[in-house]
Design an enzyme around this catalytic site. Structure first.
Site: not given
Length: 320
Positions: A153, A155, A176, A231, A233, A257, A262, A280-282
């Site tokens: 959680l 940004r 964490r 979204i 890694r 994504d 990659e 990977h277009v986030g």
């Protein structure tokens, strides 16, 4: 020409290189016929690295070759392609681009959740194949009455949570540590959260600490109506375990994504009809990528001007 020497190991947005060249001496390693020989020649004078994409690793071996290195400016909020701990030991600052891509990436996460649950890509393919004239598209699962568990959680995770709540989806989270200001239920155990939710949204950082944190046990806990969206890694997910879970319907579906290697996507994903795949277009809108490029350059220029980094990563805080 300012003789502040900057190394760019791999290609990136043209705006980054053009802006740097106005203030420093830029060495584009990827254009060299023999990059290794060029690096040996340039190494004694390099004071900054611009990691303009994630294809080139900034590891301890590279850092050791650059005795005058002061700063590594990375394009993106994630920086698992950089050994930040090794940089810290050498007194090298690492910067990234937080904040400017949060909303765009969260939009992608929520879109993937919708696309995956409602099977919208499959529905579009159905229409394009002119199968609608023969029969209606099959009914799908629904976003209604679902709970989303957000892994990480930060940004971006907070932006996803805001969007999920707007869609009427309940939100809980794991990280964490609990966040006192977060208005969502905290689970100290990822496994227990996976048992309690039916959408698992991955927004946590990559790296050794989170490698394969979403494994077979977590997927089994998510259950037959569960949806996984990543979204963050690809390294956070045990991909063979996920492929097996999708193939055997251990979970309902997945929306991805990001991938472990990659741009190489496992062939097995391409054969499954219960996974939505994006390249990977986030954060890949013109406006957001330009803002990221500007942030990379701003960090470097601020350093050159003696004002310190704007966005240092936690491993290399500033001031020291």
């Amino acid at each position: 020409m300012n003789e502040f020497d900057v190394l760019m190991p791999s290609d990136g947005m043209k705006e980054i290189g053009a802006a740097i060249e106005r203030r420093a001496k830029l060495h584009r390693l990827y254009r060299e016929a023999d990059p290794a020989a060029a690096l040996n020649r340039l190494a004694p004078n390099i004071r900054a690295i611009v990691a303009s994409n994630h294809t080139a690793k900034v590891d301890e071996a590279l850092l050791a070759k650059l005795p005058k290195l002061e700063i590594v400016c990375s394009f993106g909020v994630g920086y698992d392609h950089i050994d930040a701990a090794a940089a810290a030991r050498r007194g090298v600052v690492v910067t990234h681009t937080p904040g400017v891509l949060d909303a765009e990436t969260a939009d992608t996460g929520m879109a993937l959740a919708l696309m995956t649950v409602r099977r919208f890509p499959a529905a579009e393919r159905y229409l394009r194949a002119r199968l609608w004239t023969q029969a209606p598209f099959a009914l799908t699962a629904s976003l209604r009455e679902r709970t989303m568990g957000i892994l990480g959680l930060g940004r971006i995770g907070k932006e996803v949570a805001t969007r999920a709540r707007a869609f009427g989806v309940d939100v809980v989270y794991h990280g964490r540590r609990p966040q006192p200001d977060a208005p969502y239920l905290y689970y100290p155990s990822l496994l227990e959260m996976a048992k309690a939710v039916d959408i698992l949204m991955i927004c946590a950082p990559g790296g050794a600490e989170t490698r394969h944190v979403v494994n077979r046990e977590i997927l089994e806990a998510l259950g037959a109506d569960g949806v996984l969206v990543n979204i963050a890694r690809g390294s956070l997910v045990d991909e063979p375990a996920l492929i097996e879970a999708l193939a055997h319907k251990t979970i309902l579906a997945a929306g991805l994504d990001v991938f472990a290697d990659e741009p190489n996507v496992p062939e097995a994903f391409l054969t499954l009809d219960n996974v939505v795949l994006l390249p990977h277009v986030g954060s890949a809108s013109v406006a957001t990528r330009l803002a990221m490029a500007n942030c990379v350059v701003a960090n470097l220029i601020s350093w050159i001007d003696g004002k310190g980094p704007l966005n240092p990563v936690p491993e290399t805080p500033w001031p020291r």
